[in-house]
Design an enzyme around this catalytic site. Structure first.
Site, PDB file in Angstrom:
ATOM      1  N   SER A 184       0.850  -1.182   0.000  1.00 15.47           N
ATOM      2  CA  SER A 184       0.000   0.000   0.000  1.00 15.47           C
ATOM      3  C   SER A 184       0.885   1.232   0.000  1.00 15.47           C
ATOM      4  O   SER A 184       2.043   1.177   0.437  1.00 15.47           O
ATOM      5  CB  SER A 184      -0.884   0.016   1.253  1.00 15.47           C
TER       6      SER A 184
ATOM      7  N   TYR B 252      -2.145  -0.551  10.324  1.00 17.92           N
ATOM      8  CA  TYR B 252      -2.362  -0.996   8.940  1.00 17.92           C
ATOM      9  C   TYR B 252      -1.092  -0.733   8.128  1.00 17.92           C
ATOM     10  O   TYR B 252      -0.614  -1.611   7.401  1.00 17.92           O
ATOM     11  CB  TYR B 252      -3.540  -0.251   8.321  1.00 17.92           C
TER      12      TYR B 252
END
Length: 269
Positions: free
Chosen positions: A142, A155
């Site tokens: 990501s 995350y």
């Protein structure tokens, strides 16, 4: 690895980028093993595959269950006859909450799915991929895996772990038949918040202008599969990912400040 006539496993295949990865691979002539924890979502992916569903198999698997993941390669091979590539796409976020206020159960779940799920899949399938004339592993990290996002630090840590593991895997496998790609998507218009059970958690409604800047799942899937077919080392999916990657390399502190400022506009206090 050109995907025509190859067998590719995709996790998180029940929606968002994962579903579009399945549909894109099928459209390019691949056979696909679609993996998700949600049976209804997988059935919808099969429905959307239409006439190409004959080249698609589905598997309901909890990626945090290592034994279930380790049983998956033989199941895929029993159906398709071989396995040539995997795309580790499945992932969840957590509520937009500072580390100080985030409970350990949620922290563990995010790490178990995003990092350990990717690790289990990689270790389970790699011995089989090494036996193929050519193989490929694509791991989805990501933009948050190289650039910290306030409220999503855990995350980001899970995706940073995926990043470094994948880069290490590339170094370990660069003299073998297995190619490795790591992907850094920026903003993509998916249902990850709802599917992660955190819809609206600390976030205001995004404006139409904000949403218009996001990649569609289909656009993201095309970029990812192109990266696989061209054996790219790194894939930056989206203008925001490309811009912030460059800025973070030039001035990490400034890049963090820009993201922090943007997040203040979106997070309720």
């Amino acid at each position: 690895m050109k995907v025509l006539d190859k067998v590719v496993v995709v996790t998180g295949a029940g929606g968002g980028i994962g579903r579009e990865l399945v549909l894109t691979l099928l459209s390019r002539g691949a056979r696909v093993a679609a993996v998700d924890i949600n049976e209804d979502a997988l059935e919808e992916t099969v429905k959307q595959a239409g006439e190409k569903a004959g080249k698609l198999s589905t598997y309901i698997v909890n990626l945090t269950d290592r034994e279930a993941v380790e049983a998956l390669p033989e199941q895929v091979i029993a159906y398709h006859g071989a396995v040539d590539g995997i795309v580790n796409n499945a992932g969840i976020i957590h509520p937009f909450t500072n580390i100080n206020d985030l409970d350990y159960d949620k922290i563990m779940l995010v790490m178990d799915i995003n990092f350990y799920g990717t690790l289990y899949m990689t270790k389970a399938f790699l011995p089989y991929l090494l036996e193929r004339p050519v193989g490929h592993i694509t791991n989805i990290s990501s933009m948050g895996g190289f650039l910290p996002v306030p409220g999503q630090a855990i995350y980001g840590a899970s995706k940073a772990a995926v990043k470094l593991m994948t880069e290490g895997l590339y170094a370990e496998l660069k003299d073998t038949n297995v190619n490795v790609t790591v992907v850094f998507p920026g903003g993509v218009g998916t249902d990850i918040m709802r599917n992660s059970g955190v819809e609206g958690a600390g976030m205001t409604n995004a404006s139409e202008q904000d949403l218009s800047q996001l990649l569609t799942p289909k656009e993201a899937a095309e970029i990812i599969i192109n990266g696989m077919e061209n054996n790219q080392y790194r894939v930056l999916a989206g203008k925001d990912s490309k811009i912030m990657d460059t800025l973070y390399r030039l001035s990490p502190k400034r890049a963090v400040g820009i993201i922090a400022k943007q997040m203040k506009k979106l997070i309720n206090h």
